[in-house]
Scaffold this active site. Structure first.
Site, PDB file in Angstrom:
ATOM      1  N   ARG A  68      -5.336  -3.201  -8.063  1.00  0.00           N
ATOM      2  CA  ARG A  68      -4.058  -2.849  -8.714  1.00  0.00           C
ATOM      3  C   ARG A  68      -4.102  -3.198 -10.206  1.00  0.00           C
ATOM      4  O   ARG A  68      -3.640  -2.431 -11.047  1.00  0.00           O
ATOM      5  CB  ARG A  68      -2.884  -3.560  -8.044  1.00  0.00           C
ATOM      6  CG  ARG A  68      -1.569  -3.188  -8.750  1.00  0.00           C
ATOM      7  CD  ARG A  68      -0.354  -3.807  -8.122  1.00  0.00           C
ATOM      8  NE  ARG A  68      -0.137  -3.276  -6.796  1.00  0.00           N
ATOM      9  CZ  ARG A  68       0.274  -3.996  -5.769  1.00  0.00           C
ATOM     10  NH1 ARG A  68       0.499  -5.280  -5.919  1.00  0.00           N
ATOM     11  NH2 ARG A  68       0.444  -3.447  -4.591  1.00  0.00           N
ATOM     12  N   LYS A  86      -3.802  -3.892   0.963  1.00  0.00           N
ATOM     13  CA  LYS A  86      -3.185  -3.999   2.294  1.00  0.00           C
ATOM     14  C   LYS A  86      -2.371  -2.736   2.602  1.00  0.00           C
ATOM     15  O   LYS A  86      -2.518  -2.148   3.673  1.00  0.00           O
ATOM     16  CB  LYS A  86      -2.300  -5.255   2.368  1.00  0.00           C
ATOM     17  CG  LYS A  86      -3.100  -6.548   2.192  1.00  0.00           C
ATOM     18  CD  LYS A  86      -2.239  -7.790   2.255  1.00  0.00           C
ATOM     19  CE  LYS A  86      -1.247  -7.922   1.128  1.00  0.00           C
ATOM     20  NZ  LYS A  86      -1.888  -8.027  -0.219  1.00  0.00           N
ATOM     21  N   THR A  87      -1.542  -2.312   1.652  1.00  0.00           N
ATOM     22  CA  THR A  87      -0.739  -1.102   1.859  1.00  0.00           C
ATOM     23  C   THR A  87      -1.641   0.124   1.958  1.00  0.00           C
ATOM     24  O   THR A  87      -1.373   1.053   2.729  1.00  0.00           O
ATOM     25  CB  THR A  87       0.263  -0.937   0.689  1.00  0.00           C
ATOM     26  OG1 THR A  87       0.919  -2.182   0.494  1.00  0.00           O
ATOM     27  CG2 THR A  87       1.280   0.141   0.960  1.00  0.00           C
ATOM     28  N   THR A  97       0.757 -11.965   2.107  1.00  0.00           N
ATOM     29  CA  THR A  97      -0.023 -12.679   1.102  1.00  0.00           C
ATOM     30  C   THR A  97      -0.158 -14.145   1.516  1.00  0.00           C
ATOM     31  O   THR A  97      -0.850 -14.910   0.878  1.00  0.00           O
ATOM     32  CB  THR A  97       0.701 -12.623  -0.263  1.00  0.00           C
ATOM     33  OG1 THR A  97       2.071 -12.959  -0.052  1.00  0.00           O
ATOM     34  CG2 THR A  97       0.616 -11.241  -0.878  1.00  0.00           C
ATOM     35  N   ASP A 132       5.543  -4.873   5.499  1.00  0.00           N
ATOM     36  CA  ASP A 132       4.962  -5.620   4.387  1.00  0.00           C
ATOM     37  C   ASP A 132       5.649  -6.983   4.319  1.00  0.00           C
ATOM     38  O   ASP A 132       6.778  -7.133   4.796  1.00  0.00           O
ATOM     39  CB  ASP A 132       5.202  -4.811   3.097  1.00  0.00           C
ATOM     40  CG  ASP A 132       4.235  -5.217   1.996  1.00  0.00           C
ATOM     41  OD1 ASP A 132       3.318  -6.019   2.261  1.00  0.00           O
ATOM     42  OD2 ASP A 132       4.396  -4.716   0.870  1.00  0.00           O
TER      43      ASP A 132
HETATM   44  P1  ADP Z   1      -1.508  -4.545  -1.593  1.00  0.00           P
HETATM   45  O1  ADP Z   1      -0.723  -3.820  -0.534  1.00  0.00           O
HETATM   46  O2  ADP Z   1      -2.557  -5.445  -1.032  1.00  0.00           O
HETATM   47  O3  ADP Z   1      -0.634  -5.256  -2.585  1.00  0.00           O
HETATM   48  P2  ADP Z   1      -2.224  -1.861  -2.469  1.00  0.00           P
HETATM   49  O4  ADP Z   1      -2.730  -1.276  -1.201  1.00  0.00           O
HETATM   50  O5  ADP Z   1      -0.838  -1.467  -2.899  1.00  0.00           O
HETATM   51  O6  ADP Z   1      -2.339  -3.458  -2.448  1.00  0.00           O
HETATM   52  O7  ADP Z   1      -3.288  -1.490  -3.614  1.00  0.00           O
HETATM   53  C1  ADP Z   1      -2.976  -1.484  -4.994  1.00  0.00           C
HETATM   54  C2  ADP Z   1      -3.574  -0.270  -5.669  1.00  0.00           C
HETATM   55  O8  ADP Z   1      -4.987  -0.352  -5.647  1.00  0.00           O
HETATM   56  C3  ADP Z   1      -3.189   1.051  -4.992  1.00  0.00           C
HETATM   57  O9  ADP Z   1      -2.787   1.929  -6.006  1.00  0.00           O
HETATM   58  C4  ADP Z   1      -4.445   1.564  -4.361  1.00  0.00           C
HETATM   59  O10 ADP Z   1      -4.560   2.940  -4.618  1.00  0.00           O
HETATM   60  C5  ADP Z   1      -5.573   0.810  -5.057  1.00  0.00           C
HETATM   61  N1  ADP Z   1      -6.581   0.337  -4.099  1.00  0.00           N
HETATM   62  C6  ADP Z   1      -6.515  -0.810  -3.396  1.00  0.00           C
HETATM   63  N2  ADP Z   1      -7.602  -0.978  -2.629  1.00  0.00           N
HETATM   64  C7  ADP Z   1      -8.389   0.095  -2.862  1.00  0.00           C
HETATM   65  C8  ADP Z   1      -9.681   0.495  -2.363  1.00  0.00           C
HETATM   66  N3  ADP Z   1     -10.357  -0.272  -1.486  1.00  0.00           N
HETATM   67  N4  ADP Z   1     -10.203   1.658  -2.795  1.00  0.00           N
HETATM   68  C9  ADP Z   1      -9.524   2.399  -3.690  1.00  0.00           C
HETATM   69  N5  ADP Z   1      -8.319   2.086  -4.212  1.00  0.00           N
HETATM   70  C10 ADP Z   1      -7.746   0.942  -3.804  1.00  0.00           C
END
Ligand code: ADP
Length: 349
Positions: free
Chosen positions: A220, A67-68, A161, A112
């Protein structure tokens, strides 16, 4: 002891440092979530052609699925500035106001955990999202008056989430809703190979697949397992992550063949042991495990539910036959016919 220090605090610190460097910056760096990327690309192209700012977008899905990452990629593609905050940090409208007034034309504001915005802040956000204005109350009591302030046309990106906890007026103000789902092994392995290149770590394809297979469909977690395997290899082997090295590292980290870690197994042990397979309420399980129930419902349960280790019923969580056999216990079939090996066969599944 030295090894424990690496697995604990040191690993998290290093991970945070690397996180920014490893995060994708453009759509072309984002792996998987093909349909989401397709829709976002169309929206970006349309807004560029029409000369409009992007519509407000809500991303939902379990933690660690990107998401981030998507929130960071959009400004990269559209060219606007990005401001970042989160629901729990915004306790009153005055906390949100500077973000709104600083938002540039075509800029992005990422909130977030938007489901944790207090109602009063949420209501303050509505006119900002809809009409790009905020209503500020000056003075108190009878002398109080409301002043409207115009804002630049910005795009709000919300991440949650728990989309179910979002009020419907809030949800309706997002013109795009994107749900992020768990990744398949091949996409996760591709993410790991890309990260290994950035980290200058030799990673064999079979090792990438093994780490991916045991990462609960979550980038992650996969990146964190890669990071640990890299440390393990640097300290104990020659720095290359082979299949054998990956397996040894996972074994040391107590990640089992299904990719479940100690906390996942403790959940299943509690549900099958203390609660005899359920049904049990999440609050009761959390209290027994001495964990906040949010941790269970946000981080532990979604994958166990998806992989059918656990069922969510009106009466509470229940362990499936897969859960019982995973932790090597015999379910009390005669005491409760709804759990254990007969569950799916009796339902004709
Ligand atoms: P969320 O915000 O959903 O908790 P994040 O965006 O922080 O998840 O993602 C977690 C990690 O996974 C980050 O370090 C990101 O670089 C990696 N990541 C997530 N989705 C992808 C994707 N589709 N392709 C490459 N790396 C990803």
């Amino acid at each position: 002891m030295a090894r424990e220090a690496v697995v604990g605090g040191g690993e998290i610190e290093n991970e945070l440092r690397h996180d920014a460097a490893l995060r994708p910056r453009r759509f072309s760096d984002v792996i998987g979530q093909k349909h989401v990327i397709q829709r976002l690309t169309i929206a970006v192209n349309a807004c560029r052609k029409l000369g409009e700012s992007m519509p407000h977008i809500l991303f939902d899905g379990p933690p660690g699925l990107g998401k981030t990452t998507f929130a960071n990629v959009l400004p990269g593609e559209m060219g606007g500035a990005l401001q970042i905050t989160s629901g729990p940090a915004l306790t009153r409208p005055a906390d949100l106001l500077p973000f709104l007034t600083n938002a540039e034309e075509g800029g992005f504001l990422f909130i977030d955990e938007i489901h944790r915005l207090p109602r009063i802040v949420e209501e303050f956000l509505y006119p900002a999202m809809e009409d790009f204005r905020v209503d500020i109350v000056l003075g108190e009591g009878l002398g109080a008056r409301t002043v409207s302030m115009r804002l630049k046309r910005f795009t709000l990106i919300g991440a949650t989430t728990r989309s179910g906890m979002l009020s419907s007026p809030m949800r309706d103000r997002f013109k795009m809703h994107e749900h992020l789902d768990y990744y398949d092994e091949n996409d996760l392995a591709t993410i790991l190979r890309a990260n290994a290149i950035k980290l200058k770590t030799p990673l064999e394809d079979s090792a990438a697949l093994e780490l991916a297979r045991r990462s609960r469909g979550t980038p992650r977690i996969a990146i964190s397992r890669l990071f640990w395997a890299r440390q393990f290899s640097a300290s104990e082997r020659d720095g290359t992550i082979t299949l054998a090295v990956a397996r040894e590292a996972l074994h040391l980290a107590e990640v089992d063949h299904a990719g479940l870690d100690k906390q996942d197994r403790r959940y299943l042990e509690t549900l099958t042991g203390v609660f005899q397979g359920g049904p049990a309420g999440v609050e009761a399980i959390a209290a027994t495990m001495n964990l906040p129930s949010d941790t269970l419902s946000d981080e532990v349960e979604p994958y166990l539910l998806r992989e059918q280790f656990v069922l969510r019923t009106a009466r509470g969580r229940m362990a499936t036959s897969k859960a019982w056999s995973h932790i090597g216990r015999i379910p009390p079939v005669t005491e409760n016919p709804n759990i254990g090996p007969d569950l799916f066969s009796s339902a004709g599944i």
